[in-house]
Scaffold this motif. Sequence first.
Motif: not given
Length: 197
Positions: A39-47, A105-113, A138-143, A160-164
Amino acid sequence: MDLAHHIRAHFDESIELKRRMAELLAPQIARAGEALAAALKEGNKVLACGNGGSAADSQHFAAEIVGRFERERPGMPAIALTTDTSAITAIANDYSYDVVFSKQVESLGRAGDFLLGISTSGNSKSVVEAIRAAQARAMRVIALTGRDGGAMAKMLGPRDFHLNVAHPRTMRVQEVHLLVIHCLCEVVDNVIFGERQ
């Protein structure tokens, strides 16, 4: 009271949990890190977000991505949603603390982030709401969670990814969360910039 004995017990418990989590989480961390790197390589970001110690972890993570982890390389886009006190206090005052992250997230997040949501209980309402907002975009989540994963575990989708860290003590969960964050950063660097020689 033998204070040194108690301290050694803390080390022993932490080491045992980290060994157990290494077996359980290493493949999941690798997959999450690879997806985040793509995702980062494609120009997306992480919040990133969390409360208390998890807020500090989200800031630590964003700093490693924006600045550097262990090598010189270009910075990548990461934002800790815990750092803008004006936004946080305005949102909490005008709406509710429960939405201090989701409104961002509503303000800053975009699909692919990506959203990195951290909660040792898995039940932090503000993080749960941030995940809802991310999924609506349409963002993905790492929890990153502890105990049984709480409400966050139940709302994650197949992308998504759950790291419990399945442990009842908050401090032990936080210790492993920090290690997971460092592992994610290293995977991102290795995938995007190649393994260090």
